[in-house]
Design a protein around this motif. Sequence first.
Motif, PDB file in Angstrom:
ATOM      1  N   ASP A   1      11.804  36.509  91.921  1.00  0.00           N
ATOM      2  CA  ASP A   1      12.942  35.773  92.474  1.00  0.00           C
ATOM      3  C   ASP A   1      12.565  34.330  92.775  1.00  0.00           C
ATOM      4  OD1 ASP A   1      11.287  36.275  94.607  1.00  0.00           O
ATOM      5  OD2 ASP A   1      12.707  37.543  95.688  1.00  0.00           O
ATOM      6  N   GLY A   2      11.697  33.755  91.915  1.00  0.00           N
ATOM      7  CA  GLY A   2      11.308  32.365  92.073  1.00  0.00           C
ATOM      8  C   GLY A   2      10.684  31.829  90.801  1.00  0.00           C
TER       9      GLY A   2
ATOM     10  N   ASP B   1       1.922  29.833  83.807  1.00  0.00           N
ATOM     11  CA  ASP B   1       2.683  30.574  82.805  1.00  0.00           C
ATOM     12  C   ASP B   1       3.264  31.874  83.337  1.00  0.00           C
ATOM     13  OD1 ASP B   1       0.491  32.189  83.054  1.00  0.00           O
ATOM     14  OD2 ASP B   1      -0.039  32.187  80.926  1.00  0.00           O
ATOM     15  N   GLY B   2       3.032  32.167  84.603  1.00  0.00           N
ATOM     16  CA  GLY B   2       3.590  33.369  85.205  1.00  0.00           C
ATOM     17  C   GLY B   2       2.762  34.610  85.042  1.00  0.00           C
ATOM     18  N   ASN B   3       1.681  34.565  84.250  1.00  0.00           N
ATOM     19  CA  ASN B   3       0.903  35.775  83.995  1.00  0.00           C
ATOM     20  C   ASN B   3       0.175  36.261  85.249  1.00  0.00           C
ATOM     21  OD1 ASN B   3      -0.079  37.723  81.981  1.00  0.00           O
ATOM     22  ND2 ASN B   3      -2.084  36.830  82.427  1.00  0.00           N
ATOM     23  N   SER B   4      -0.165  35.333  86.148  1.00  0.00           N
ATOM     24  CA  SER B   4      -0.876  35.702  87.378  1.00  0.00           C
ATOM     25  C   SER B   4       0.062  35.760  88.572  1.00  0.00           C
ATOM     26  CB  SER B   4      -1.995  34.686  87.654  1.00  0.00           C
ATOM     27  OG  SER B   4      -2.912  34.647  86.592  1.00  0.00           O
ATOM     28  N   ASP B   5       1.350  35.857  88.270  1.00  0.00           N
ATOM     29  CA  ASP B   5       2.402  35.756  89.276  1.00  0.00           C
ATOM     30  C   ASP B   5       2.813  37.143  89.753  1.00  0.00           C
ATOM     31  OD1 ASP B   5       4.741  34.993  90.705  1.00  0.00           O
ATOM     32  OD2 ASP B   5       4.952  33.269  89.392  1.00  0.00           O
ATOM     33  N   LEU B   6       2.770  37.337  91.072  1.00  0.00           N
ATOM     34  CA  LEU B   6       3.167  38.617  91.657  1.00  0.00           C
ATOM     35  C   LEU B   6       4.683  38.682  91.853  1.00  0.00           C
ATOM     36  CD1 LEU B   6       0.293  38.809  94.246  1.00  0.00           C
ATOM     37  CD2 LEU B   6       0.659  40.477  92.413  1.00  0.00           C
ATOM     38  N   ASN B   7       5.203  39.892  91.779  1.00  0.00           N
ATOM     39  CA  ASN B   7       6.630  40.130  91.950  1.00  0.00           C
ATOM     40  C   ASN B   7       6.886  40.535  93.395  1.00  0.00           C
ATOM     41  OD1 ASN B   7       9.314  40.849  91.776  1.00  0.00           O
ATOM     42  ND2 ASN B   7       8.914  42.791  90.736  1.00  0.00           N
ATOM     43  N   ILE B   8       7.262  39.573  94.222  1.00  0.00           N
ATOM     44  CA  ILE B   8       7.452  39.829  95.648  1.00  0.00           C
ATOM     45  C   ILE B   8       8.623  40.773  95.894  1.00  0.00           C
ATOM     46  CG2 ILE B   8       7.831  38.741  97.911  1.00  0.00           C
ATOM     47  CD1 ILE B   8       5.164  38.031  96.584  1.00  0.00           C
ATOM     48  N   LYS B   9       9.570  40.827  94.952  1.00  0.00           N
ATOM     49  CA  LYS B   9      10.710  41.736  95.118  1.00  0.00           C
ATOM     50  C   LYS B   9      10.297  43.204  95.086  1.00  0.00           C
ATOM     51  CE  LYS B   9      13.530  40.421  91.862  1.00  0.00           C
ATOM     52  NZ  LYS B   9      14.770  40.318  91.062  1.00  0.00           N
ATOM     53  N   TYR B  10       9.170  43.489  94.456  1.00  0.00           N
ATOM     54  CA  TYR B  10       8.704  44.869  94.368  1.00  0.00           C
ATOM     55  C   TYR B  10       8.292  45.328  95.768  1.00  0.00           C
ATOM     56  CZ  TYR B  10       6.580  48.911  92.012  1.00  0.00           C
ATOM     57  OH  TYR B  10       6.271  50.169  91.567  1.00  0.00           O
TER      58      TYR B  10
END
Length: 528
Positions: A163-164, A169-178
Amino acid sequence: MKKLGLLPLLFSLFLANVATADEVTPVRNGDGKVILLQGFHWNSSRNETETWYALLAHMAGQIGIDGFTAIWMPPPWKDTSSWVDSNSGTSGGGEGYFWRSFDKNSQYGTDEQLKTAATALNRAGVKVVYDVVPNHMDDTKGDVPLFPRGHGEWRHECDKCDDGDPFIDGNSDLNIKYASVFETFKKELINLRNNYGAMGLRFDFVRGYAPQNVDRWMNAFGNFQFCVGELWKGPSEYPADDWRSKASWQDALKDWSDRSRCTVFDFALKERMQNGSIAEWRHGLNANPDPAWRAAAVTFVDNHDTGYSPGRYGGQHHWPLPEELRNQAYAYILSSPGTPAVYWPDMYDWQRGELIRQLIKIRKDAGIKADSPIRFHTQYSGLVATTTGDRQSLVIALSSDLTKLPPGLTDPALIWDGGKIRLWSTAPEQPAVSVHFTCDYATTYPGQSVYAAGSTLELGAWDPGHAAPLTYNAQSKQWSGSIDVPAKQDIQWKCIVRNNDSSAAVRWQPGPNVSFTSGTASETRGTF
Protein backbone atom coordinates in the motif's frame (compact mmCIF):
# COMPACT_ATOMS: atom_id res chain seq x y z
CA MET A 1 -37.60 16.69 24.58
CA LYS A 2 -37.65 15.34 21.04
CA LYS A 3 -36.52 11.73 20.79
CA LEU A 4 -33.81 10.73 18.36
CA GLY A 5 -34.09 7.64 16.25
CA LEU A 6 -31.53 4.87 16.83
CA LEU A 7 -29.37 5.62 13.77
CA PRO A 8 -29.16 9.41 14.34
CA LEU A 9 -28.39 8.74 18.00
CA LEU A 10 -25.59 6.32 17.14
CA PHE A 11 -24.23 8.73 14.55
CA SER A 12 -24.20 11.61 17.04
CA LEU A 13 -22.38 9.43 19.56
CA PHE A 14 -19.86 8.44 16.90
CA LEU A 15 -19.16 12.09 16.08
CA ALA A 16 -18.77 12.88 19.76
CA ASN A 17 -16.25 10.08 20.15
CA VAL A 18 -14.30 11.21 17.08
CA ALA A 19 -14.18 14.76 18.38
CA THR A 20 -13.01 13.57 21.78
CA ALA A 21 -10.22 11.46 20.23
CA ASP A 22 -9.06 14.37 18.08
CA GLU A 23 -9.03 16.68 21.08
CA VAL A 24 -6.89 14.24 23.09
CA THR A 25 -4.17 13.61 20.50
CA PRO A 26 -4.47 15.83 17.39
CA VAL A 27 -0.85 15.04 16.58
CA ARG A 28 1.72 13.09 18.58
CA ASN A 29 4.36 15.82 19.02
CA GLY A 30 5.14 15.16 22.67
CA ASP A 31 4.30 18.22 24.70
CA GLY A 32 4.98 20.54 21.77
CA LYS A 33 8.28 21.57 23.39
CA VAL A 34 10.51 18.80 22.03
CA ILE A 35 13.99 19.78 20.84
CA LEU A 36 15.30 16.79 18.92
CA LEU A 37 18.92 15.81 18.35
CA GLN A 38 19.64 13.44 15.49
CA GLY A 39 22.03 11.27 17.45
CA PHE A 40 24.05 9.86 14.55
CA HIS A 41 25.20 10.50 10.98
CA TRP A 42 25.80 8.30 7.94
CA ASN A 43 29.22 7.07 9.09
CA SER A 44 28.47 6.66 12.81
CA SER A 45 28.38 2.85 12.48
CA ARG A 46 32.03 3.10 11.34
CA ASN A 47 33.18 5.29 14.23
CA GLU A 48 36.89 4.56 14.73
CA THR A 49 37.56 5.42 18.39
CA GLU A 50 34.74 3.54 20.15
CA THR A 51 31.34 2.06 19.36
CA TRP A 52 28.65 4.63 18.73
CA TYR A 53 26.49 3.34 21.58
CA ALA A 54 29.41 3.73 23.99
CA LEU A 55 29.91 7.30 22.77
CA LEU A 56 26.22 8.12 23.31
CA ALA A 57 26.33 6.65 26.83
CA HIS A 58 29.15 8.89 28.00
CA MET A 59 27.75 11.91 26.09
CA ALA A 60 24.26 11.55 27.59
CA GLY A 61 24.74 14.08 30.37
CA GLN A 62 26.17 16.72 28.02
CA ILE A 63 23.34 16.21 25.54
CA GLY A 64 20.85 16.93 28.31
CA ILE A 65 22.82 19.98 29.52
CA ASP A 66 22.89 21.32 25.96
CA GLY A 67 19.10 21.52 26.05
CA PHE A 68 17.94 18.58 23.98
CA THR A 69 14.80 16.85 25.23
CA ALA A 70 14.81 13.91 22.79
CA ILE A 71 17.34 12.02 20.69
CA TRP A 72 16.70 10.30 17.37
CA MET A 73 18.68 7.08 17.62
CA PRO A 74 19.92 5.07 14.61
CA PRO A 75 18.03 1.93 13.53
CA PRO A 76 18.70 -0.65 16.29
CA TRP A 77 18.54 -3.77 14.11
CA LYS A 78 21.47 -5.74 12.75
CA ASP A 79 22.66 -4.67 9.29
CA THR A 80 25.51 -6.57 7.63
CA SER A 81 25.20 -4.97 4.19
CA SER A 82 28.15 -3.20 2.57
CA TRP A 83 28.72 -1.28 -0.64
CA VAL A 84 31.15 1.21 -2.20
CA ASP A 85 30.66 3.27 -5.34
CA SER A 86 33.99 4.98 -5.98
CA ASN A 87 32.68 6.54 -9.20
CA SER A 88 30.03 8.53 -7.38
CA GLY A 89 32.13 8.88 -4.24
CA THR A 90 29.71 7.17 -1.90
CA SER A 91 29.70 4.15 0.35
CA GLY A 92 27.53 2.53 2.96
CA GLY A 93 26.24 -0.54 4.71
CA GLY A 94 25.68 -1.30 8.34
CA GLU A 95 23.64 1.84 9.09
CA GLY A 96 20.48 -0.17 9.79
CA TYR A 97 18.52 0.79 6.67
CA PHE A 98 19.15 -2.59 5.02
CA TRP A 99 18.76 -4.63 8.17
CA ARG A 100 18.78 -8.42 8.42
CA SER A 101 17.15 -9.25 11.77
CA PHE A 102 15.92 -7.71 15.02
CA ASP A 103 19.23 -8.64 16.66
CA LYS A 104 20.47 -5.56 18.57
CA ASN A 105 24.16 -6.51 18.23
CA SER A 106 24.84 -4.15 15.35
CA GLN A 107 27.70 -2.12 13.95
CA TYR A 108 26.76 0.65 16.40
CA GLY A 109 27.61 -1.60 19.36
CA THR A 110 26.30 -4.50 21.39
CA ASP A 111 22.84 -5.18 22.75
CA GLU A 112 24.07 -4.38 26.26
CA GLN A 113 25.74 -1.14 25.12
CA LEU A 114 22.46 -0.06 23.50
CA LYS A 115 20.57 -0.63 26.74
CA THR A 116 23.23 1.28 28.69
CA ALA A 117 23.09 4.23 26.29
CA ALA A 118 19.28 4.35 26.31
CA THR A 119 19.18 4.25 30.11
CA ALA A 120 21.78 7.02 30.40
CA LEU A 121 19.96 9.25 27.93
CA ASN A 122 16.55 8.81 29.52
CA ARG A 123 18.04 9.53 32.96
CA ALA A 124 19.54 12.73 31.55
CA GLY A 125 16.05 13.85 30.52
CA VAL A 126 16.61 13.02 26.85
CA LYS A 127 13.83 10.79 25.52
CA VAL A 128 15.01 7.98 23.25
CA VAL A 129 13.34 7.95 19.81
CA TYR A 130 14.32 4.96 17.68
CA ASP A 131 14.59 5.02 13.90
CA VAL A 132 12.50 2.08 12.63
CA VAL A 133 12.56 0.74 9.07
CA PRO A 134 9.44 -1.36 8.43
CA ASN A 135 9.28 -1.00 4.66
CA HIS A 136 12.33 -2.95 3.48
CA MET A 137 15.18 -5.20 4.62
CA ASP A 138 18.15 -7.22 3.36
CA ASP A 139 17.10 -10.44 1.66
CA THR A 140 20.24 -10.87 -0.46
CA LYS A 141 21.72 -13.70 1.58
CA GLY A 142 19.03 -16.29 1.04
CA ASP A 143 15.85 -16.83 2.97
CA VAL A 144 14.91 -14.42 5.75
CA PRO A 145 13.72 -16.28 8.87
CA LEU A 146 11.44 -13.43 9.94
CA PHE A 147 9.57 -13.27 6.65
CA PRO A 148 9.96 -16.38 4.45
CA ARG A 149 9.20 -16.06 0.75
CA GLY A 150 6.08 -17.44 -0.80
CA HIS A 151 3.39 -16.52 1.72
CA GLY A 152 2.49 -12.94 0.79
CA GLU A 153 4.93 -11.16 3.09
CA TRP A 154 6.76 -9.51 0.17
CA ARG A 155 5.63 -6.91 -2.35
CA HIS A 156 6.39 -9.01 -5.43
CA GLU A 157 4.42 -12.03 -4.30
CA CYS A 158 1.02 -10.85 -5.53
CA ASP A 159 -0.57 -8.09 -7.56
CA LYS A 160 -0.90 -4.82 -5.66
CA CYS A 161 0.36 -6.44 -2.49
CA ASP A 162 1.70 -3.26 -0.95
CA ASP A 163 0.00 0.00 0.00
CA GLY A 164 2.88 2.33 -0.82
CA ASP A 165 5.81 3.05 -3.14
CA PRO A 166 8.40 0.32 -3.83
CA PHE A 167 11.85 0.63 -2.28
CA ILE A 168 14.27 0.73 -5.25
CA ASP A 169 12.87 -2.10 -7.46
CA GLY A 170 10.57 -3.43 -4.75
CA ASN A 171 12.25 -6.83 -4.49
CA SER A 172 13.35 -6.16 -0.89
CA ASP A 173 10.06 -4.49 -0.03
CA LEU A 174 7.86 -5.93 2.71
CA ASN A 175 4.08 -6.05 2.42
CA ILE A 176 2.87 -4.22 5.53
CA LYS A 177 -0.75 -5.04 4.64
CA TYR A 178 -0.05 -8.71 5.34
CA ALA A 179 -1.35 -9.30 8.86
CA SER A 180 1.63 -11.28 10.17
CA VAL A 181 4.09 -8.64 8.88
CA PHE A 182 2.19 -5.85 10.63
CA GLU A 183 1.95 -7.87 13.86
CA THR A 184 5.64 -8.82 13.80
CA PHE A 185 6.62 -5.16 13.68
CA LYS A 186 4.07 -4.24 16.34
CA LYS A 187 5.60 -6.76 18.75
CA GLU A 188 9.10 -5.44 18.03
CA LEU A 189 8.07 -1.83 18.62
CA ILE A 190 6.60 -2.82 21.97
CA ASN A 191 9.86 -4.69 22.71
CA LEU A 192 11.82 -1.49 22.02
CA ARG A 193 9.55 0.34 24.46
CA ASN A 194 9.64 -2.29 27.21
CA ASN A 195 13.29 -3.38 27.04
CA TYR A 196 15.28 -0.68 25.24
CA GLY A 197 13.95 2.57 26.69
CA ALA A 198 12.01 3.72 23.60
CA MET A 199 9.85 6.79 24.28
CA GLY A 200 9.19 7.67 20.66
CA LEU A 201 9.62 6.43 17.09
CA ARG A 202 10.93 7.84 13.81
CA PHE A 203 9.44 6.05 10.79
CA ASP A 204 11.73 5.67 7.77
CA PHE A 205 10.55 5.87 4.13
CA VAL A 206 6.86 6.37 4.99
CA ARG A 207 6.01 6.77 1.32
CA GLY A 208 6.32 2.97 1.22
CA TYR A 209 3.31 2.11 3.43
CA ALA A 210 -0.02 3.56 4.47
CA PRO A 211 -0.01 6.22 7.20
CA GLN A 212 -2.93 4.44 8.84
CA ASN A 213 -0.55 1.58 9.66
CA VAL A 214 1.70 4.03 11.49
CA ASP A 215 -1.30 5.19 13.51
CA ARG A 216 -2.16 1.59 14.41
CA TRP A 217 1.44 0.89 15.48
CA MET A 218 1.48 4.01 17.64
CA ASN A 219 -1.82 3.04 19.27
CA ALA A 220 -0.05 -0.14 20.41
CA PHE A 221 3.32 1.48 21.20
CA GLY A 222 1.91 4.43 23.15
CA ASN A 223 -0.77 6.80 21.96
CA PHE A 224 0.80 9.85 23.61
CA GLN A 225 4.42 9.15 22.65
CA PHE A 226 6.33 11.22 20.11
CA CYS A 227 6.48 10.04 16.49
CA VAL A 228 7.71 11.51 13.22
CA GLY A 229 7.67 10.28 9.63
CA GLU A 230 10.09 10.82 6.75
CA LEU A 231 7.95 11.73 3.73
CA TRP A 232 10.57 12.84 1.22
CA LYS A 233 8.39 13.03 -1.86
CA GLY A 234 7.77 16.14 -3.92
CA PRO A 235 4.54 16.88 -5.80
CA SER A 236 6.09 15.93 -9.15
CA GLU A 237 6.71 12.39 -7.89
CA TYR A 238 3.00 11.62 -7.45
CA PRO A 239 0.99 10.14 -10.35
CA ALA A 240 -0.81 12.66 -12.54
CA ASP A 241 -4.21 11.47 -11.32
CA ASP A 242 -3.24 11.93 -7.66
CA TRP A 243 -4.41 15.26 -6.17
CA ARG A 244 -1.01 15.69 -4.52
CA SER A 245 0.70 16.01 -7.92
CA LYS A 246 -0.90 19.45 -8.23
CA ALA A 247 -0.71 20.38 -4.55
CA SER A 248 2.05 21.94 -2.48
CA TRP A 249 4.70 20.20 -0.40
CA GLN A 250 2.80 21.43 2.65
CA ASP A 251 -0.48 19.83 1.55
CA ALA A 252 1.04 16.38 1.04
CA LEU A 253 2.92 16.50 4.34
CA LYS A 254 -0.13 17.57 6.34
CA ASP A 255 -2.26 14.90 4.67
CA TRP A 256 0.19 12.21 5.79
CA SER A 257 0.31 13.67 9.30
CA ASP A 258 -3.48 13.78 9.55
CA ARG A 259 -3.79 10.10 8.66
CA SER A 260 -0.89 8.88 10.83
CA ARG A 261 -1.42 11.40 13.67
CA CYS A 262 2.37 11.76 13.77
CA THR A 263 4.56 14.74 13.08
CA VAL A 264 6.36 14.87 9.75
CA PHE A 265 9.74 16.24 8.67
CA ASP A 266 9.21 19.67 7.13
CA PHE A 267 10.43 19.03 3.60
CA ALA A 268 8.35 22.03 2.51
CA LEU A 269 10.77 24.23 4.45
CA LYS A 270 13.78 22.19 3.33
CA GLU A 271 12.78 22.65 -0.31
CA ARG A 272 12.58 26.43 0.13
CA MET A 273 15.92 26.47 1.94
CA GLN A 274 17.45 24.64 -1.01
CA ASN A 275 15.73 26.49 -3.86
CA GLY A 276 14.32 29.77 -2.57
CA SER A 277 15.54 33.00 -1.05
CA ILE A 278 15.80 33.45 2.72
CA ALA A 279 12.56 35.45 2.57
CA GLU A 280 10.82 32.36 1.15
CA TRP A 281 11.62 30.25 4.20
CA ARG A 282 8.29 31.57 5.51
CA HIS A 283 6.56 29.04 3.22
CA GLY A 284 7.48 25.99 5.30
CA LEU A 285 4.89 23.84 7.04
CA ASN A 286 6.14 25.28 10.35
CA ALA A 287 4.97 28.79 9.40
CA ASN A 288 1.51 27.91 8.13
CA PRO A 289 -1.18 30.29 9.47
CA ASP A 290 -3.05 27.31 10.96
CA PRO A 291 -1.52 26.26 14.31
CA ALA A 292 -2.45 22.61 13.67
CA TRP A 293 -0.16 22.62 10.63
CA ARG A 294 2.69 24.17 12.60
CA ALA A 295 2.24 21.58 15.35
CA ALA A 296 2.80 18.79 12.81
CA ALA A 297 6.15 20.09 11.49
CA VAL A 298 9.59 18.77 12.46
CA THR A 299 12.03 21.32 11.07
CA PHE A 300 15.61 20.47 10.13
CA VAL A 301 18.60 21.83 8.24
CA ASP A 302 20.12 18.50 7.15
CA ASN A 303 20.18 14.86 8.18
CA HIS A 304 22.20 11.71 7.45
CA ASP A 305 20.67 11.45 3.96
CA THR A 306 20.55 15.07 2.83
CA GLY A 307 23.77 16.40 4.37
CA TYR A 308 27.45 15.64 4.64
CA SER A 309 28.81 13.37 7.38
CA PRO A 310 32.25 13.09 8.95
CA GLY A 311 34.21 10.15 7.59
CA ARG A 312 34.47 8.26 4.34
CA TYR A 313 33.27 10.09 1.21
CA GLY A 314 31.50 12.64 3.39
CA GLY A 315 28.47 10.39 3.71
CA GLN A 316 25.35 10.66 1.56
CA HIS A 317 24.96 14.44 0.95
CA HIS A 318 22.02 14.02 -1.45
CA TRP A 319 20.60 17.52 -0.76
CA PRO A 320 23.00 19.49 1.48
CA LEU A 321 22.34 23.08 2.44
CA PRO A 322 25.22 25.37 1.41
CA GLU A 323 27.58 26.19 4.25
CA GLU A 324 26.95 29.93 4.06
CA LEU A 325 23.27 29.42 4.95
CA ARG A 326 23.60 26.86 7.73
CA ASN A 327 23.94 29.20 10.71
CA GLN A 328 20.98 31.27 9.55
CA ALA A 329 18.94 28.13 8.97
CA TYR A 330 19.56 26.95 12.54
CA ALA A 331 18.73 30.41 13.88
CA TYR A 332 15.43 30.23 12.03
CA ILE A 333 14.28 26.74 13.02
CA LEU A 334 15.25 27.28 16.67
CA SER A 335 13.39 30.59 16.95
CA SER A 336 10.25 29.64 15.01
CA PRO A 337 7.36 27.16 15.39
CA GLY A 338 7.65 23.44 14.70
CA THR A 339 9.75 20.81 16.46
CA PRO A 340 13.41 21.62 15.63
CA ALA A 341 15.80 18.75 14.86
CA VAL A 342 19.55 19.38 15.08
CA TYR A 343 22.00 17.24 13.10
CA TRP A 344 24.77 15.64 15.21
CA PRO A 345 27.78 16.84 13.16
CA ASP A 346 26.53 20.43 13.24
CA MET A 347 26.29 20.22 17.02
CA TYR A 348 29.35 18.19 17.98
CA ASP A 349 31.75 17.96 15.03
CA TRP A 350 31.71 21.18 13.05
CA GLN A 351 32.12 24.05 15.54
CA ARG A 352 28.50 25.14 15.37
CA GLY A 353 27.64 23.93 18.86
CA GLU A 354 27.98 27.24 20.71
CA LEU A 355 25.52 29.00 18.39
CA ILE A 356 23.03 26.13 18.72
CA ARG A 357 23.34 26.07 22.53
CA GLN A 358 22.56 29.79 22.73
CA LEU A 359 19.61 29.44 20.36
CA ILE A 360 18.16 26.51 22.35
CA LYS A 361 18.40 28.52 25.58
CA ILE A 362 16.74 31.56 24.01
CA ARG A 363 13.96 29.33 22.62
CA LYS A 364 13.34 27.68 25.99
CA ASP A 365 13.44 30.96 27.90
CA ALA A 366 10.81 32.39 25.55
CA GLY A 367 8.60 29.29 25.82
CA ILE A 368 8.41 28.71 22.06
CA LYS A 369 6.33 25.66 21.18
CA ALA A 370 5.58 23.71 18.01
CA ASP A 371 2.35 25.62 17.38
CA SER A 372 3.44 29.07 18.59
CA PRO A 373 2.16 32.03 16.54
CA ILE A 374 4.55 33.57 14.00
CA ARG A 375 4.20 36.75 11.95
CA PHE A 376 6.45 37.85 9.09
CA HIS A 377 7.39 41.45 8.39
CA THR A 378 7.80 41.23 4.63
CA GLN A 379 8.58 44.91 3.97
CA TYR A 380 12.18 44.23 5.07
CA SER A 381 14.82 42.43 3.04
CA GLY A 382 15.86 38.93 4.03
CA LEU A 383 13.63 37.40 6.69
CA VAL A 384 12.17 39.28 9.67
CA ALA A 385 9.65 37.47 11.87
CA THR A 386 8.13 37.56 15.35
CA THR A 387 7.41 34.28 17.15
CA THR A 388 5.44 34.51 20.38
CA GLY A 389 6.07 31.99 23.14
CA ASP A 390 4.46 31.46 26.52
CA ARG A 391 6.86 33.89 28.24
CA GLN A 392 8.47 36.07 25.58
CA SER A 393 8.34 36.95 21.91
CA LEU A 394 11.39 36.51 19.69
CA VAL A 395 12.10 38.82 16.77
CA ILE A 396 14.60 37.41 14.28
CA ALA A 397 16.28 39.22 11.40
CA LEU A 398 18.28 37.22 8.86
CA SER A 399 20.34 39.04 6.21
CA SER A 400 17.96 41.95 6.67
CA ASP A 401 18.04 45.72 6.27
CA LEU A 402 15.99 46.10 9.45
CA THR A 403 17.66 49.07 11.18
CA LYS A 404 15.19 51.23 13.08
CA LEU A 405 13.67 49.33 15.99
CA PRO A 406 10.51 49.87 18.03
CA PRO A 407 10.82 50.20 21.84
CA GLY A 408 11.92 46.99 23.52
CA LEU A 409 14.15 45.84 20.66
CA THR A 410 17.25 47.88 21.46
CA ASP A 411 19.44 45.12 22.96
CA PRO A 412 19.75 41.97 20.81
CA ALA A 413 19.80 38.68 22.67
CA LEU A 414 22.12 37.32 19.96
CA ILE A 415 24.19 38.71 17.09
CA TRP A 416 26.07 36.24 14.89
CA ASP A 417 27.91 36.13 11.58
CA GLY A 418 28.62 39.84 11.55
CA GLY A 419 24.95 40.76 11.96
CA LYS A 420 23.52 38.37 9.39
CA ILE A 421 21.74 36.83 12.38
CA ARG A 422 20.10 39.13 14.92
CA LEU A 423 17.64 37.99 17.56
CA TRP A 424 15.74 40.01 20.16
CA SER A 425 13.63 38.91 23.14
CA THR A 426 10.73 41.13 24.13
CA ALA A 427 7.46 41.00 26.07
CA PRO A 428 4.95 38.46 24.71
CA GLU A 429 3.14 39.86 21.72
CA GLN A 430 -0.64 39.69 21.67
CA PRO A 431 -2.36 38.03 18.68
CA ALA A 432 -2.52 40.28 15.64
CA VAL A 433 -5.60 42.33 14.82
CA SER A 434 -6.50 44.04 11.58
CA VAL A 435 -6.74 47.82 11.66
CA HIS A 436 -7.96 49.94 8.75
CA PHE A 437 -5.64 52.90 8.02
CA THR A 438 -6.85 55.91 5.99
CA CYS A 439 -4.96 58.99 4.76
CA ASP A 440 -7.04 62.02 3.65
CA TYR A 441 -6.03 64.83 1.30
CA ALA A 442 -2.73 63.30 0.20
CA THR A 443 -1.34 64.75 -3.03
CA THR A 444 1.01 62.57 -5.08
CA TYR A 445 2.92 62.81 -8.34
CA PRO A 446 3.59 59.99 -10.82
CA GLY A 447 5.85 57.38 -9.23
CA GLN A 448 4.74 58.28 -5.70
CA SER A 449 2.42 56.57 -3.23
CA VAL A 450 1.12 57.08 0.28
CA TYR A 451 2.30 54.95 3.19
CA ALA A 452 1.61 54.52 6.90
CA ALA A 453 4.81 54.97 8.95
CA GLY A 454 4.74 54.35 12.65
CA SER A 455 6.04 52.82 15.85
CA THR A 456 5.66 49.08 15.12
CA LEU A 457 7.64 46.79 12.85
CA GLU A 458 4.58 46.48 10.62
CA LEU A 459 4.69 50.24 10.06
CA GLY A 460 8.46 50.32 9.56
CA ALA A 461 9.39 51.48 13.10
CA TRP A 462 9.37 55.07 11.75
CA ASP A 463 11.66 54.09 8.86
CA PRO A 464 10.04 55.57 5.72
CA GLY A 465 11.73 53.00 3.51
CA HIS A 466 9.82 50.20 5.25
CA ALA A 467 6.49 51.90 5.90
CA ALA A 468 3.28 50.04 5.01
CA PRO A 469 1.88 50.90 1.54
CA LEU A 470 -1.72 52.07 1.19
CA THR A 471 -4.03 51.80 -1.84
CA TYR A 472 -5.71 54.69 -3.63
CA ASN A 473 -9.50 54.72 -4.03
CA ALA A 474 -10.46 56.98 -6.92
CA GLN A 475 -14.07 57.33 -5.78
CA SER A 476 -13.35 58.43 -2.22
CA LYS A 477 -10.03 60.05 -3.19
CA GLN A 478 -8.45 58.43 -0.17
CA TRP A 479 -5.48 56.19 0.44
CA SER A 480 -6.27 53.29 2.74
CA GLY A 481 -5.53 49.70 3.64
CA SER A 482 -5.90 47.08 6.37
CA ILE A 483 -2.73 46.20 8.29
CA ASP A 484 -2.25 43.46 10.87
CA VAL A 485 -0.67 44.81 14.06
CA PRO A 486 -0.22 43.31 17.55
CA ALA A 487 -3.30 43.68 19.76
CA LYS A 488 -3.39 45.76 22.94
CA GLN A 489 -0.56 48.09 21.92
CA ASP A 490 -0.45 51.86 22.03
CA ILE A 491 0.57 52.69 18.46
CA GLN A 492 1.59 56.02 16.93
CA TRP A 493 1.82 56.73 13.21
CA LYS A 494 1.63 59.28 10.39
CA CYS A 495 0.85 59.34 6.71
CA ILE A 496 3.82 59.89 4.41
CA VAL A 497 4.27 60.45 0.67
CA ARG A 498 7.39 59.09 -0.98
CA ASN A 499 8.64 57.63 -4.22
CA ASN A 500 7.76 53.97 -4.71
CA ASP A 501 11.47 53.07 -4.91
CA SER A 502 12.21 54.74 -1.53
CA SER A 503 14.39 57.40 -3.18
CA ALA A 504 14.23 61.19 -2.77
CA ALA A 505 12.63 63.18 0.00
CA VAL A 506 9.74 62.07 2.18
CA ARG A 507 6.76 64.32 2.91
CA TRP A 508 5.27 63.70 6.37
CA GLN A 509 1.76 64.45 7.56
CA PRO A 510 1.95 67.72 9.53
CA GLY A 511 1.12 68.06 13.19
CA PRO A 512 1.21 65.53 16.03
CA ASN A 513 1.35 61.77 15.61
CA VAL A 514 -1.91 59.85 15.25
CA SER A 515 -2.40 57.58 18.28
CA PHE A 516 -4.66 54.59 18.90
CA THR A 517 -4.78 51.35 20.89
CA SER A 518 -4.98 48.25 18.73
CA GLY A 519 -7.85 45.95 19.54
CA THR A 520 -9.83 48.88 20.89
CA ALA A 521 -9.83 50.87 17.65
CA SER A 522 -10.43 49.06 14.37
CA GLU A 523 -9.98 52.19 12.25
CA THR A 524 -7.51 55.08 12.35
CA ARG A 525 -7.18 58.15 10.16
CA GLY A 526 -4.42 60.60 9.27
CA THR A 527 -4.77 63.89 7.37
CA PHE A 528 -2.42 66.03 5.30
